[in-house]
Design a protein around this motif. Structure first.
Motif, PDB file in Angstrom:
ATOM      1  N   LEU A  95      11.659 -10.320   9.993  1.00  0.00           N
ATOM      2  CA  LEU A  95      12.221 -10.933   8.676  1.00  0.00           C
ATOM      3  C   LEU A  95      11.214 -10.429   7.517  1.00  0.00           C
ATOM      4  CD1 LEU A  95      12.310 -14.500  10.252  1.00  0.00           C
ATOM      5  CD2 LEU A  95      14.182 -12.820   9.987  1.00  0.00           C
ATOM      6  N   SER A  96      11.787  -9.871   6.582  1.00  0.00           N
ATOM      7  CA  SER A  96      11.019  -9.516   5.459  1.00  0.00           C
ATOM      8  C   SER A  96      11.554 -10.006   4.214  1.00  0.00           C
ATOM      9  CB  SER A  96      11.237  -7.909   5.197  1.00  0.00           C
ATOM     10  OG  SER A  96      11.152  -7.455   6.305  1.00  0.00           O
ATOM     11  N   ARG A  97      10.642 -10.410   3.313  1.00  0.00           N
ATOM     12  CA  ARG A  97      10.746 -11.094   2.060  1.00  0.00           C
ATOM     13  C   ARG A  97      10.177 -10.051   0.815  1.00  0.00           C
ATOM     14  NH1 ARG A  97       9.228 -14.502  -2.370  1.00  0.00           N
ATOM     15  NH2 ARG A  97       7.325 -14.876  -1.472  1.00  0.00           N
ATOM     16  N   PHE A  98      10.843  -9.357   0.176  1.00  0.00           N
ATOM     17  CA  PHE A  98      10.276  -8.504  -0.949  1.00  0.00           C
ATOM     18  C   PHE A  98       9.963  -9.111  -2.091  1.00  0.00           C
ATOM     19  CE2 PHE A  98      12.287  -5.304   1.679  1.00  0.00           C
ATOM     20  CZ  PHE A  98      11.737  -4.196   1.446  1.00  0.00           C
ATOM     21  N   LEU A  99       8.624  -8.946  -2.317  1.00  0.00           N
ATOM     22  CA  LEU A  99       8.017  -9.398  -3.495  1.00  0.00           C
ATOM     23  C   LEU A  99       8.175  -8.401  -4.658  1.00  0.00           C
ATOM     24  CD1 LEU A  99       4.628 -10.919  -2.029  1.00  0.00           C
ATOM     25  CD2 LEU A  99       6.871 -12.027  -2.645  1.00  0.00           C
ATOM     26  N   THR A 100       7.752  -7.218  -4.450  1.00  0.00           N
ATOM     27  CA  THR A 100       7.942  -5.966  -5.259  1.00  0.00           C
ATOM     28  C   THR A 100       8.471  -4.584  -4.168  1.00  0.00           C
ATOM     29  OG1 THR A 100       5.588  -5.045  -5.367  1.00  0.00           O
ATOM     30  CG2 THR A 100       6.557  -6.721  -7.097  1.00  0.00           C
ATOM     31  N   GLN A 134       5.479  -4.357  -1.962  1.00  0.00           N
ATOM     32  CA  GLN A 134       4.796  -5.650  -1.557  1.00  0.00           C
ATOM     33  C   GLN A 134       5.794  -6.202  -0.758  1.00  0.00           C
ATOM     34  OE1 GLN A 134       2.906  -8.535  -4.184  1.00  0.00           O
ATOM     35  NE2 GLN A 134       1.193  -8.709  -2.551  1.00  0.00           N
ATOM     36  N   VAL A 135       5.705  -6.787   0.533  1.00  0.00           N
ATOM     37  CA  VAL A 135       6.620  -7.399   1.378  1.00  0.00           C
ATOM     38  C   VAL A 135       5.818  -8.463   2.392  1.00  0.00           C
ATOM     39  CG1 VAL A 135       8.507  -7.031   2.967  1.00  0.00           C
ATOM     40  CG2 VAL A 135       7.758  -5.177   1.229  1.00  0.00           C
ATOM     41  N   GLU A 136       6.257  -9.470   2.340  1.00  0.00           N
ATOM     42  CA  GLU A 136       5.907 -10.572   3.179  1.00  0.00           C
ATOM     43  C   GLU A 136       6.872 -10.336   4.483  1.00  0.00           C
ATOM     44  OE1 GLU A 136       4.130 -14.468   1.292  1.00  0.00           O
ATOM     45  OE2 GLU A 136       6.283 -14.081   1.088  1.00  0.00           O
ATOM     46  N   ILE A 137       6.176 -10.315   5.518  1.00  0.00           N
ATOM     47  CA  ILE A 137       6.947  -9.929   6.929  1.00  0.00           C
ATOM     48  C   ILE A 137       6.684 -11.112   8.006  1.00  0.00           C
ATOM     49  CG2 ILE A 137       7.369  -7.401   6.499  1.00  0.00           C
ATOM     50  CD1 ILE A 137       5.423  -7.304   9.018  1.00  0.00           C
ATOM     51  N   GLY A 185       0.925  -1.292  -0.073  1.00  0.00           N
ATOM     52  CA  GLY A 185       0.094   0.127   0.046  1.00  0.00           C
ATOM     53  C   GLY A 185       0.860   1.279   0.051  1.00  0.00           C
ATOM     54  N   GLU A 186      -0.024   2.115  -0.279  1.00  0.00           N
ATOM     55  CA  GLU A 186       0.953   3.691  -0.600  1.00  0.00           C
ATOM     56  C   GLU A 186       1.451   4.015   0.657  1.00  0.00           C
ATOM     57  OE1 GLU A 186       0.393   7.913   0.437  1.00  0.00           O
ATOM     58  OE2 GLU A 186      -1.017   6.526   1.014  1.00  0.00           O
ATOM     59  N   TRP A 187       0.865   3.758   1.766  1.00  0.00           N
ATOM     60  CA  TRP A 187       1.697   4.134   3.431  1.00  0.00           C
ATOM     61  C   TRP A 187       3.146   3.534   3.684  1.00  0.00           C
ATOM     62  CZ3 TRP A 187       2.834   0.833   7.111  1.00  0.00           C
ATOM     63  CH2 TRP A 187       2.561  -0.492   7.013  1.00  0.00           C
ATOM     64  N   ALA A 188       3.010   2.209   2.842  1.00  0.00           N
ATOM     65  CA  ALA A 188       4.156   1.381   3.301  1.00  0.00           C
ATOM     66  C   ALA A 188       5.416   2.050   2.423  1.00  0.00           C
ATOM     67  CB  ALA A 188       4.018  -0.025   2.868  1.00  0.00           C
ATOM     68  N   GLY A 189       5.061   2.445   1.402  1.00  0.00           N
ATOM     69  CA  GLY A 189       6.086   2.882   0.300  1.00  0.00           C
ATOM     70  C   GLY A 189       6.372   4.150   0.733  1.00  0.00           C
ATOM     71  N   ARG A 190       5.815   4.982   1.619  1.00  0.00           N
ATOM     72  CA  ARG A 190       6.049   6.444   1.837  1.00  0.00           C
ATOM     73  C   ARG A 190       7.160   6.034   3.127  1.00  0.00           C
ATOM     74  NH1 ARG A 190       0.776   8.132   3.091  1.00  0.00           N
ATOM     75  NH2 ARG A 190       1.586   9.094   4.955  1.00  0.00           N
TER      76      ARG A 190
END
Length: 150
Positions: A71-76, A54-57, A41-46
């Motif tokens: 722990l994070s895995r970036f999808l985009t 888009q990140v799985e955590i 979402g827009e808030w996360a990118g800010r």
């Protein structure tokens, strides 16, 4: 007189390729999975400055409930750099250190998860036995056993 508004450290973040593998490794170390989600979402990118993302955590918590590992895995967007196997004298964030009750027993369990010893287990005075290992995906992890606390 300056006020200190710092309350606690909330978490340390580590980006990984395999979230399931990282959860398994840190669970074996003794952390507990507190929650798992997809953040977008827009808030996360800010917050991150990455724009659309888009990140799985997965949030892991220590047994005392005071420290967390995100722990994070970036999808985009896709990851663009890899510092996981940098040597101990590299600039920037390097490793996370955990206190353990029995260093030898912990090492034996983590070896079964693919961990390797970086140098050797050493004793610092009569205070600690400690070592560095390469854990899941080559992440540098410090382990310390406080002597006289068994």
């Amino acid at each position: 007189m300056a006020k200190n508004n710092l309350l606690t450290m909330h978490n340390v973040g580590i980006v990984v390729e395999s979230l399931d593998g990282a959860i398994s490794f840190f669970t074996e170390l003794g952390l507990k999975l507190e929650g798992r989600a997809t953040i977008e979402g827009e808030w996360a990118g800010r917050v991150t400055g990455l724009g659309s993302q888009q990140v799985e955590i997965a949030m892991m918590v220590t047994p005392d409930g005071h420290s967390r590992l995100e722990l994070s895995r970036f999808l985009t967007p896709p990851t663009i750099a890899d510092h996981r196997t940098a040597p101990v004298n590299a600039l920037g964030y390097l490793r996370i250190m955990f206190n353990v009750g029995d260093l030898d027993e912990t090492l034996n369990r983590l070896y079964k998860q693919g961990a390797t010893l970086v140098g050797e287990v050493v004793q610092y005075e009569d205070v600690y036995r400690l070592c560095y290992i390469r854990g899941h995906e080559g992440l540098l992890i410090g382990l310390a056993e406080e002597l006289g606390k068994k």
